[in-house]
Design an enzyme around this catalytic site. Structure first.
Site, short mmCIF file in Angstrom:
data_model
loop_
_atom_site.label_atom_id
_atom_site.label_comp_id
_atom_site.label_asym_id
_atom_site.label_seq_id
_atom_site.Cartn_x
_atom_site.Cartn_y
_atom_site.Cartn_z
N HIS A 92 0.81 -1.39 -0.16
CA HIS A 92 0.44 0.15 -0.02
C HIS A 92 0.84 1.45 -0.45
O HIS A 92 2.41 1.25 0.81
CB HIS A 92 -0.49 0.17 0.79
CG HIS A 92 -2.36 0.88 0.95
ND1 HIS A 92 -2.04 2.18 0.98
CD2 HIS A 92 -3.23 1.18 1.25
CE1 HIS A 92 -3.17 2.99 0.92
NE2 HIS A 92 -3.84 1.82 0.63
N GLU A 155 -4.53 0.69 -7.82
CA GLU A 155 -4.80 2.37 -6.84
C GLU A 155 -3.32 3.39 -6.84
O GLU A 155 -2.67 3.11 -6.02
CB GLU A 155 -4.61 1.67 -5.11
CG GLU A 155 -4.59 2.33 -4.27
CD GLU A 155 -5.20 1.89 -2.60
OE1 GLU A 155 -6.44 1.91 -2.80
OE2 GLU A 155 -4.47 1.94 -1.92
P1 13P Z 1 -9.90 5.40 0.03
O1 13P Z 1 -11.18 4.59 -0.34
O2 13P Z 1 -10.62 5.67 1.20
O3 13P Z 1 -9.80 6.43 -1.37
O4 13P Z 1 -8.30 4.51 0.32
C1 13P Z 1 -8.27 4.32 -1.00
C2 13P Z 1 -7.64 2.88 -0.10
O5 13P Z 1 -6.33 3.04 -0.08
C3 13P Z 1 -7.48 1.42 0.10
O6 13P Z 1 -6.32 0.69 0.74
#
Ligand code: 13P
Length: 246
Positions: A92, A155
């Site tokens: 992450h 992401e």
């Molecule tokens: P949000 O959904 O709050 O943007 O967070 C995304 C995230 O980092 C999921 O791992």
């Protein structure tokens, strides 16, 4: 129709085990009817054991590269497995890890039978070359047998709700990124294995925009902020259950 994945990354929330239990219980109640959706909750480490009595699928937010030893403050994949975890989020962007570190964690997780949920994303919007390079650096060289047991998440850092930009990606952003992901994976592990690896989207996902990410081809979502609301998270899972085009 493909199985969908609705993964809640609670990050460093909520503050107490009691609140974590209540939240997980409410989410389990809302989502249990969605049989097509694998709903995974990723609470902070100290709450995992408290939630293992509930009928929820558990994931962790990180793990170490080794299974035991002199690593102060770390938690091993074997320990997570023992606590009832089936999934683990790795790489992450909030953790700021190197690609090499993430690759080692992926191997360690698969070794004990955890499913890695590997995050890959670029820092700035409109930089497909950077994204392509990120994909390569993060995933190249992971054995096909390991990668084919993983889930990948697109992401983008700029789309996470708590970052400065924090505005979520558009359907077009996600569909062009997912094309890159699919072709990378198919080249890396072959068409048959590559096309079976689930690719999710993460970044400001909520009940209003989830459909646009599904239309873009995501096989589910990694949800941050909205996973702390049973109503909203349940509604995201419901959209996945009903979506017919994947
Ligand atoms: P949000 O959904 O709050 O943007 O967070 C995304 C995230 O980092 C999921 O791992």
């Amino acid at each position: 129709m493909k199985q969908m994945f609705c993964v809640g990354n609670w990050k460093m929330n909520p503050s107490t085990a009691r609140d974590a239990f209540r939240l997980a219980e409410a989410i389990a109640e809302k989502t249990k009817v969605y049989t097509r959706v694998t709903t995974v909750l990723c609470p902070p480490f100290p709450f995992l054991a408290h939630l293992s009595s509930l009928s929820v699928t558990l994931g962790a937010q990180d793990c170490h590269t080794e299974q035991k030893g002199a690593f102060t403050g770390e938690v091993s994949p074997a320990m997570l497995k023992d606590q009832g975890c089936r999934y683990v989020v790795l790489g992450h962007s909030e953790r700021g890890e190197t690609d090499q570190m993430v690759k080692e964690k992926v191997r360690a997780a698969v070794r004990v039978g955890l499913v890695p949920i590997i995050c890959v994303g670029e820092e700035k919007p409109g930089t497909p070359d950077v994204l392509q390079e990120r994909l390569r650096l993060r995933l190249e060289g992971i054995p096909a047998q390991t990668l084919s047991k993983s889930i990948i998440v697109y992401e983008p850092v700029w789309a996470i709700s708590t970052t400065k930009e924090g505005r979520g990606a558009s359907e077009k952003d996600v569909s062009s990124a997912l094309l890159l992901f699919h072709s990378f994976l198919e080249e890396e592990v072959g068409q048959r294995l590559g096309s079976a690896i689930p690719i999710l989207y993460g970044g400001s996902v909520n009940e209003k925009n989830i459909l646009s990410f599904l239309r873009a081809g995501a096989q589910g979502a990694l949800v941050g902020g909205a996973s702390l609301s049973p109503k909203e998270f349940g509604s995201i899972a419901s959209s996945m259950q009903l979506y017919e085009h994947i």
